[in-house]
Enzyme design. Structure first.
Site, mmCIF file in Angstrom:
data_model
loop_
_atom_site.group_PDB
_atom_site.id
_atom_site.type_symbol
_atom_site.label_atom_id
_atom_site.label_comp_id
_atom_site.label_asym_id
_atom_site.label_seq_id
_atom_site.Cartn_x
_atom_site.Cartn_y
_atom_site.Cartn_z
ATOM 1 N N GLY A 22 0.831 -1.196 0.000
ATOM 2 C CA GLY A 22 0.000 0.000 0.000
ATOM 3 C C GLY A 22 0.863 1.241 0.000
ATOM 4 O O GLY A 22 2.030 1.195 0.410
ATOM 5 N N HIS B 89 -2.236 7.430 7.145
ATOM 6 C CA HIS B 89 -1.218 8.331 6.582
ATOM 7 C C HIS B 89 -1.826 9.670 6.177
ATOM 8 O O HIS B 89 -1.174 10.710 6.270
ATOM 9 C CB HIS B 89 -0.579 7.697 5.334
ATOM 10 C CG HIS B 89 0.577 6.789 5.616
ATOM 11 N ND1 HIS B 89 1.744 7.220 6.210
ATOM 12 C CD2 HIS B 89 0.763 5.468 5.359
ATOM 13 C CE1 HIS B 89 2.587 6.194 6.307
ATOM 14 N NE2 HIS B 89 2.018 5.119 5.804
ATOM 15 N N CYS C 167 5.989 -0.386 7.461
ATOM 16 C CA CYS C 167 5.634 0.797 6.672
ATOM 17 C C CYS C 167 6.844 1.172 5.836
ATOM 18 O O CYS C 167 7.973 1.144 6.340
ATOM 19 C CB CYS C 167 5.262 1.945 7.609
ATOM 20 S SG CYS C 167 4.840 3.470 6.749
ATOM 21 N N LEU C 168 6.626 1.510 4.571
ATOM 22 C CA LEU C 168 7.745 1.874 3.701
ATOM 23 C C LEU C 168 8.494 3.105 4.215
ATOM 24 O O LEU C 168 9.651 3.311 3.868
ATOM 25 C CB LEU C 168 7.254 2.121 2.271
ATOM 26 C CG LEU C 168 6.707 0.892 1.530
ATOM 27 C CD1 LEU C 168 6.153 1.303 0.174
ATOM 28 C CD2 LEU C 168 7.775 -0.182 1.379
ATOM 29 N N GLN D 249 3.371 9.777 1.097
ATOM 30 C CA GLN D 249 4.642 9.049 1.209
ATOM 31 C C GLN D 249 5.612 9.389 0.077
ATOM 32 O O GLN D 249 6.800 9.109 0.173
ATOM 33 C CB GLN D 249 4.400 7.535 1.264
ATOM 34 C CG GLN D 249 3.648 7.105 2.530
ATOM 35 C CD GLN D 249 3.453 5.604 2.574
ATOM 36 O OE1 GLN D 249 2.467 5.098 2.059
ATOM 37 N NE2 GLN D 249 4.386 4.893 3.180
ATOM 38 N N HIS E 101 -4.299 1.376 7.376
ATOM 39 C CA HIS E 101 -2.926 1.893 7.497
ATOM 40 C C HIS E 101 -2.739 3.110 6.573
ATOM 41 O O HIS E 101 -2.226 4.149 6.995
ATOM 42 C CB HIS E 101 -1.946 0.769 7.144
ATOM 43 C CG HIS E 101 -0.504 1.173 7.140
ATOM 44 N ND1 HIS E 101 0.419 0.620 7.993
ATOM 45 C CD2 HIS E 101 0.185 2.067 6.373
ATOM 46 C CE1 HIS E 101 1.615 1.177 7.756
ATOM 47 N NE2 HIS E 101 1.488 2.043 6.764
ATOM 48 N N GLU E 102 -3.179 2.962 5.317
ATOM 49 C CA GLU E 102 -2.980 4.054 4.348
ATOM 50 C C GLU E 102 -3.855 5.261 4.682
ATOM 51 O O GLU E 102 -3.419 6.406 4.526
ATOM 52 C CB GLU E 102 -3.250 3.576 2.918
ATOM 53 C CG GLU E 102 -2.370 2.415 2.440
ATOM 54 C CD GLU E 102 -0.894 2.593 2.742
ATOM 55 O OE1 GLU E 102 -0.397 3.730 2.757
ATOM 56 O OE2 GLU E 102 -0.217 1.571 2.990
HETATM 57 CO CO CO Z 1 2.836 3.232 5.806
#
Ligand code: CO
Length: 145
Positions: A46, A134, A88-89, A51, A130-131
């Site tokens: 995701g 953000h 998380c990236l 991000q 999760h997204e």
């Molecule tokens: Co994330």
């Protein structure tokens, strides 16, 4: 399409609140494609626009069941509770156990600007939550209980 760099914690951009998308135009479609390419190249499931430094309420998710794009996503219904380790990236190497809703209903616009509602459970529900976090500037490190 172009691959974008994923911003990493503690860059303060990640704490900002993303803005509502007013129009699904060609620029927005390009953003969705860039996000998708970046997510796949990073082996993520995701990605939120923030991000890659774009403060718009756009998320892409693919947990192995096909790509889901949501613009201005809103969680309409949520039930159940499930706990699982999440990464998380933006936080390379960090895993945090996070409690999420098991089942959710999310509405928004897809990449062509049509209104859609998605009923999700399991990993897809987790990735969507999760997204969407953000978009509010919330990260998994805030979820440690
Ligand atoms: Co994330």
């Amino acid at each position: 399409m172009s691959l974008q760099e994923v911003i990493t914690y503690p860059n303060p951009i990640l704490r900002k609140k993303s803005e509502v998308v007013e129009e699904v135009n060609d620029d927005l479609k390009q953003l969705v494609e860039d996000m998708t390419e970046t997510m796949y190249a990073s082996h993520g499931i995701g990605l939120a626009a923030i991000q890659i430094g774009v403060l718009k309420r756009v998320i892409v998710v693919n947990v192995g069941e096909g790509r889901v794009v949501l613009i201005n996503p809103v969680i309409d219904e949520a039930e159940g509770e499930t706990r699982m380790e999440e990464g998380c990236l933006c936080l390379p190497g960090v895993m945090v156990e996070v409690t999420r809703h098991e089942n959710i209903s999310v509405s928004g616009l897809n990449e062509t600007g049509e209104a859609v509602t998605i009923h999700a459970n399991g990993l897809l529900a987790r990735a969507l939550q999760h997204e969407i976090d953000h978009l509010e500037g919330t990260l998994i490190v805030d979820k440690v209980s």
